[in-house]
Design an enzyme around this catalytic site. Structure first.
Site, mmCIF file in Angstrom:
data_model
loop_
_atom_site.group_PDB
_atom_site.id
_atom_site.type_symbol
_atom_site.label_atom_id
_atom_site.label_comp_id
_atom_site.label_asym_id
_atom_site.label_seq_id
_atom_site.Cartn_x
_atom_site.Cartn_y
_atom_site.Cartn_z
ATOM 1 N N PRO A 88 5.207 16.533 36.934
ATOM 2 C CA PRO A 88 6.326 17.362 37.180
ATOM 3 C C PRO A 88 6.564 17.407 38.582
ATOM 4 O O PRO A 88 7.660 17.653 38.998
ATOM 5 C CB PRO A 88 5.956 18.844 36.618
ATOM 6 C CG PRO A 88 4.576 18.717 36.445
ATOM 7 C CD PRO A 88 4.148 17.404 36.360
ATOM 8 N N GLU A 115 -4.856 20.757 34.707
ATOM 9 C CA GLU A 115 -3.912 21.351 35.873
ATOM 10 C C GLU A 115 -3.421 20.421 36.926
ATOM 11 O O GLU A 115 -2.407 20.770 37.586
ATOM 12 C CB GLU A 115 -5.020 22.363 36.658
ATOM 13 C CG GLU A 115 -4.436 23.830 36.354
ATOM 14 C CD GLU A 115 -4.497 24.191 34.857
ATOM 15 O OE1 GLU A 115 -5.491 23.726 34.181
ATOM 16 O OE2 GLU A 115 -3.379 25.040 34.675
ATOM 17 N N ARG A 153 15.564 1.161 25.407
ATOM 18 C CA ARG A 153 16.898 1.034 24.635
ATOM 19 C C ARG A 153 17.653 0.383 26.083
ATOM 20 O O ARG A 153 19.095 0.028 25.164
ATOM 21 C CB ARG A 153 17.302 2.274 23.942
ATOM 22 C CG ARG A 153 17.738 3.473 25.046
ATOM 23 C CD ARG A 153 18.084 4.509 24.260
ATOM 24 N NE ARG A 153 19.280 4.303 23.434
ATOM 25 C CZ ARG A 153 20.652 4.196 23.668
ATOM 26 N NH1 ARG A 153 20.706 4.302 25.033
ATOM 27 N NH2 ARG A 153 21.405 4.087 22.737
ATOM 28 N N ASP A 168 26.965 4.854 26.633
ATOM 29 C CA ASP A 168 25.937 5.999 26.519
ATOM 30 C C ASP A 168 26.414 7.089 27.561
ATOM 31 O O ASP A 168 27.037 6.802 28.492
ATOM 32 C CB ASP A 168 24.698 5.560 27.176
ATOM 33 C CG ASP A 168 23.764 5.098 25.874
ATOM 34 O OD1 ASP A 168 24.256 4.940 24.868
ATOM 35 O OD2 ASP A 168 22.652 4.460 26.219
HETATM 36 N N1 ADE Z 1 3.583 16.379 32.922
HETATM 37 C C1 ADE Z 1 3.563 17.880 32.842
HETATM 38 N N2 ADE Z 1 4.866 18.162 32.760
HETATM 39 C C2 ADE Z 1 5.725 17.048 33.209
HETATM 40 C C3 ADE Z 1 7.002 16.625 33.311
HETATM 41 N N3 ADE Z 1 7.867 17.658 33.143
HETATM 42 N N4 ADE Z 1 7.475 15.562 33.557
HETATM 43 C C4 ADE Z 1 6.503 14.577 33.547
HETATM 44 N N5 ADE Z 1 5.198 14.695 33.429
HETATM 45 C C5 ADE Z 1 4.955 15.944 33.063
#
Ligand code: ADE
Length: 362
Positions: A88, A115, A153, A168
């Site tokens: 993230p 974590e 794709r 797309d």
């Molecule tokens: N791992 C945990 N959350 C994630 C996300 N939003 N995008 C990519 N990998 C992740």
């Protein structure tokens, strides 16, 4: 294309990759996905891949030495591979990002768990971090599957008609609405034009609908279609900037690249050397000409009366037609008087390229 997924849950991928177009792509050999069990690289007999975080706190952190061993093997097995850590903390995956990754021959996707992953993995062992959105998953596996799907794709032959990939959602904003039989169901009728047989009218309707819903639902996406409407004006450019203009136009699909050079001799020489670039002489004239346009400030930290990057984006969305970006020097006086939001441009080509990358979501 070969994709290697490093994970502590290799079984996660079997079902997702075996079905539908992805399964067919694998059968045809267009994409080969293999999983690699991270635990195989743990040195101890318990196959430990994580440990407590320095500084305390909840949860466990994946170990840098284990990832190093796994990635050393991956880089040997897939020379020249691009290594991506799903996290993230990464840049958000876009349609353009998927297209970019589809150009790689070999891709390695690293799935983090728990974590987090020791920061040294992100800093020293991978080429980039990718997120699939602003939410936290329990691990990178689901994200890796999303990346594989989006990238696959884009590969020639995976989706039946490449035209449908070009049309797309996100290639040029959201997609137009689609209907099939029956023509009328309950009181819900299919738009007449689609059944008219008039291909020109159908095409126009689809374009208008796609644009309308993009503006309404996802206005921030309009910028992705902006480059084709951008005029890039380099004010008193250096030789290097001047030489880069045609390539920038090609790489980003810019509508016009132009340069303002006050000195007539220098301008004449540049005009000869770069026929694809439009040249302006007197900045006062140029200012009058450009004053109809919006100017965009490319700096992140705006001075008084200047636009921030976010404001500039917003303005670009609102006024998607005929946006002029100036860089390399202060905006001409005439233009500044006509458009009060106007501004000085950023210095240097790398800053401009980074800005254009952000604009098109690369
Ligand atoms: N791992 C945990 N959350 C994630 C996300 N939003 N995008 C990519 N990998 C992740």
């Amino acid at each position: 294309m070969k994709i290697r997924v490093i994970t502590i849950f290799p079984e996660f991928f079997a079902a997702g990759l075996g079905e539908g177009l992805l399964g067919k792509a694998a059968d045809k050999g267009l994409v080969q996905v293999e999983t690699d069990d991270l635990r195989a690289y743990a040195g101890d007999r318990h196959h430990t891949v994580d440990d407590q975080p320095y500084g305390g706190g909840p949860g466990m952190v994946m170990k840098v030495d284990v990832w190093d061993a796994a990635l050393t093997t991956a880089r040997e097995a897939l020379p020249g591979c691009r290594v991506v850590l799903l996290s993230p903390q990464g840049q958000t995956l876009t349609d353009g990002g998927a297209r970019r990754l589809a150009n790689e021959e070999n891709l390695v996707l690293c799935c983090g768990r728990y974590e987090g992953v020791d920061e040294r993995v992100a800093e020293h062992l991978v080429d980039e971090q990718l997120s699939i959105g602003d939410y936290v998953l329990t691990g990178g596996e689901a994200a890796a599957l999303v990346v594989i799907d989006a990238v696959a794709r884009k590969l020639p032959g995976v989706v039946g008609r490449s035209e449908s990939v070009e049309r797309d959602t996100f290639t040029a904003g959201l997609k137009f609405p689609q209907y099939t039989r029956p023509p009328s169901y309950r009181e819900w009728a299919v738009p007449e034009v689609l059944m008219s047989g008039d291909h020109g009218a159908i095409e126009s309707w689809r374009l208008a609908e796609a644009e309308r819903r993009t503006r309404e639902r996802r206005p921030e996406l309009v910028v992705a279609t902006l480059p084709g409407r951008l005029r890039l004006v380099a004010v008193e450019p250096s030789a290097a900037t001047l030489a880069a203009l045609p390539e920038l136009q090609r790489a980003y699909g810019l509508a016009i690249v132009a340069a303002a050079i006050a000195d007539p001799e220098a301008r004449a020489a540049a005009e000869k050397a770069y026929p694809a670039v439009k040249f302006h002489g007197q900045l006062a004239n140029a200012g009058r000409r450009w004053s109809e346009d919006e100017w965009i400030h490319l700096a992140d930290a705006p001075g008084p009366g200047q636009l921030s990057f976010a404001q500039a984006r917003h303005r670009a969305i609102e006024q998607a037609a005929g946006v002029t970006v100036s860089f390399g020097g202060p905006a001409p006086r005439g233009a500044a008087a006509a458009a009060p939001a106007l501004v000085e441009a950023p210095k240097g080509l790398p800053a401009l390229v980074a800005w254009l990358d952000r604009l098109v979501g690369r």
